[in-house]
Design an enzyme around this catalytic site. Structure first.
Site, PDB file in Angstrom:
ATOM      1  N   LYS A  24       0.960  10.680  19.206  1.00  0.00           N
ATOM      2  CA  LYS A  24      -0.502  10.681  19.309  1.00  0.00           C
ATOM      3  C   LYS A  24      -0.948   9.852  20.520  1.00  0.00           C
ATOM      4  O   LYS A  24      -0.293   8.875  20.885  1.00  0.00           O
ATOM      5  CB  LYS A  24      -1.132  10.111  18.025  1.00  0.00           C
ATOM      6  CG  LYS A  24      -1.093  11.102  16.855  1.00  0.00           C
ATOM      7  CD  LYS A  24      -1.488  10.420  15.564  1.00  0.00           C
ATOM      8  CE  LYS A  24      -2.785  10.937  15.011  1.00  0.00           C
ATOM      9  NZ  LYS A  24      -3.090  10.327  13.686  1.00  0.00           N
ATOM     10  N   LYS A  59       0.859  -1.188   0.000  1.00  0.00           N
ATOM     11  CA  LYS A  59       0.000   0.000   0.000  1.00  0.00           C
ATOM     12  C   LYS A  59       0.889   1.230   0.000  1.00  0.00           C
ATOM     13  O   LYS A  59       1.888   1.287   0.725  1.00  0.00           O
ATOM     14  CB  LYS A  59      -0.903   0.008   1.238  1.00  0.00           C
ATOM     15  CG  LYS A  59      -1.868   1.196   1.250  1.00  0.00           C
ATOM     16  CD  LYS A  59      -3.002   1.016   2.245  1.00  0.00           C
ATOM     17  CE  LYS A  59      -2.574   1.328   3.661  1.00  0.00           C
ATOM     18  NZ  LYS A  59      -3.715   1.243   4.607  1.00  0.00           N
TER      19      LYS A  59
END
Ligand code: NAD
Length: 319
Positions: free
Chosen positions: A222, A67
């Site tokens: 994060k 990907k």
């Protein structure tokens, strides 16, 4: 020797959530059994353009591919383009012939929802009566669809977001209720999918017996959960390298609020029967960063369905 080209709408027609869940579950098990190949993601940091590109190759159960996906947060405002655009190249592992080139944006959202619902299925104490959504964006949609695929339309949907508008629109779509972040965090199953860089879900809000899917944290720095939830809970990650670098555990590991020994297992190890799942845990947490094996498993399903249904455009790259 043609390659099948598949657009986003083709992928949408070809990919059912039920098939996605079965394929992703098998891919996690293969990962847990050490049967998958998945070198670490490669990041191309394009700081000058305020974005990055990532390559995610994997091989599992006879399917190979990569990907190529980005994150350009300023795209919508500056260029009228989505902030994330993914492409998938599925290759025949025997010859390397490119079997299909397809949109991977929808693929990513679907495989992410599927992974969380698989974690809920294997880690939650029981079928949830309430499912809370902390963050009501793109991911919330496939998280809901996947949980309905696993449990049926049997639970109440609690929707919370810093944007009241986002919560309202999602609640209408989902036939759910707009609630506070606190109430959504108190559900039987909690799906957190915000881009937060500081805890949103407080320890006191999460009840004993709950399962939490921490989906939002997928890059360094994060964080969505109060680290006390991880300390009091049983933490299952998707992959050691990815989760410790960029998952929900990355910040508390760095600050010392969580130690590596407090991470229980990978989801693949639980599915492969190598490690216990929920037994005895007060709270379970699944820390998802998104694995290349999930993508390749779905790309294979899409390609097989495209051949069966004759969908897509044939193209010979090598003529
Ligand atoms: P999105 O922008 O469509 O939705 C995010 C929502 O979170 C928005 O509605 C926003 O208002 C809300 N939000 C932002 N800050 C918040 C806060 N502090 N408290 C409550 N709500 C808040 O984004 P998305 O595509 O749904 O992605 C969500 C997150 O999931 C991103 O961080 C993304 O990188 C991550 N992600 C993870 C995986 C994975 O495999 N784990 C896969 C895809 C995306």
């Amino acid at each position: 020797h043609a390659t099948i080209l598949l657009s986003r709408s083709d992928v949408q027609k070809l990919l059912s959530m039920e098939a996605a869940i079965a394929a992703v579950e098998a891919a996690f098990a293969a990962h847990g059994e050490g049967r998958a190949l998945m070198p670490p993601k490669v990041y191309l940091e394009l700081d000058a353009y305020h974005g990055d590109l990532r390559a995610m190759p994997a091989y599992v159960d006879g399917a190979a591919g990569v990907k190529w996906v980005n994150s350009h947060p300023e795209n919508p405002a500056r260029f009228d383009l989505p902030s994330v655009m993914g492409m998938y190249i599925l290759s025949d592992p025997a010859t390397a012939l490119p079997l299909a080139v397809m949109d991977a944006t929808l693929l990513t959202a679907v495989r992410t929802g599927a992974a969380a619902a698989i974690a809920s299925k294997h880690l939650a104490a029981r079928a949830p009566r309430t499912v809370g959504f902390v963050g009501c964006g793109v991911q919330a949609r496939t998280l809901l669809e996947a949980h309905r695929a696993v449990y049926g339309d049997t639970f109440e949907v609690l929707c919370a977001d810093v944007s009241e508008h986002a919560a309202r629109v999602f609640a209408e779509e989902a036939r759910g209720r707009v609630v506070s972040l606190e109430e959504a965090s108190g559900a039987d199953v909690v799906n957190a999918s915000t881009p937060a860089r500081a805890p949103v879900v407080k320890r006191a809000w999460v009840k004993d017996g709950a399962h939490v899917n921490a989906i939002g944290a997928d890059a360094h720095g994060k964080q969505e959960l109060d680290p006390a939830i991880l300390v009091d809970g049983r933490v299952v990650i998707d992959d050691w390298e990815q989760a410790t670098h960029s998952g929900e555990v990355n910040v508390p590991l760095e600050t010392g609020e969580l130690r590596r020994e407090q991470i229980h297992a990978t989801l693949g190890e639980v599915l492969a029967g190598k490690r216990p799942g929920r037994e005895g845990a007060r709270i379970t947490v699944f820390d998802s960063t998104g694995l290349a094996v999930q993508d390749v498993a779905l790309a294979r399903v899409v390609h097989a369905a495209a051949r069966e249904q004759g969908l897509g455009t044939s193209f010979d790259f090598f003529r």
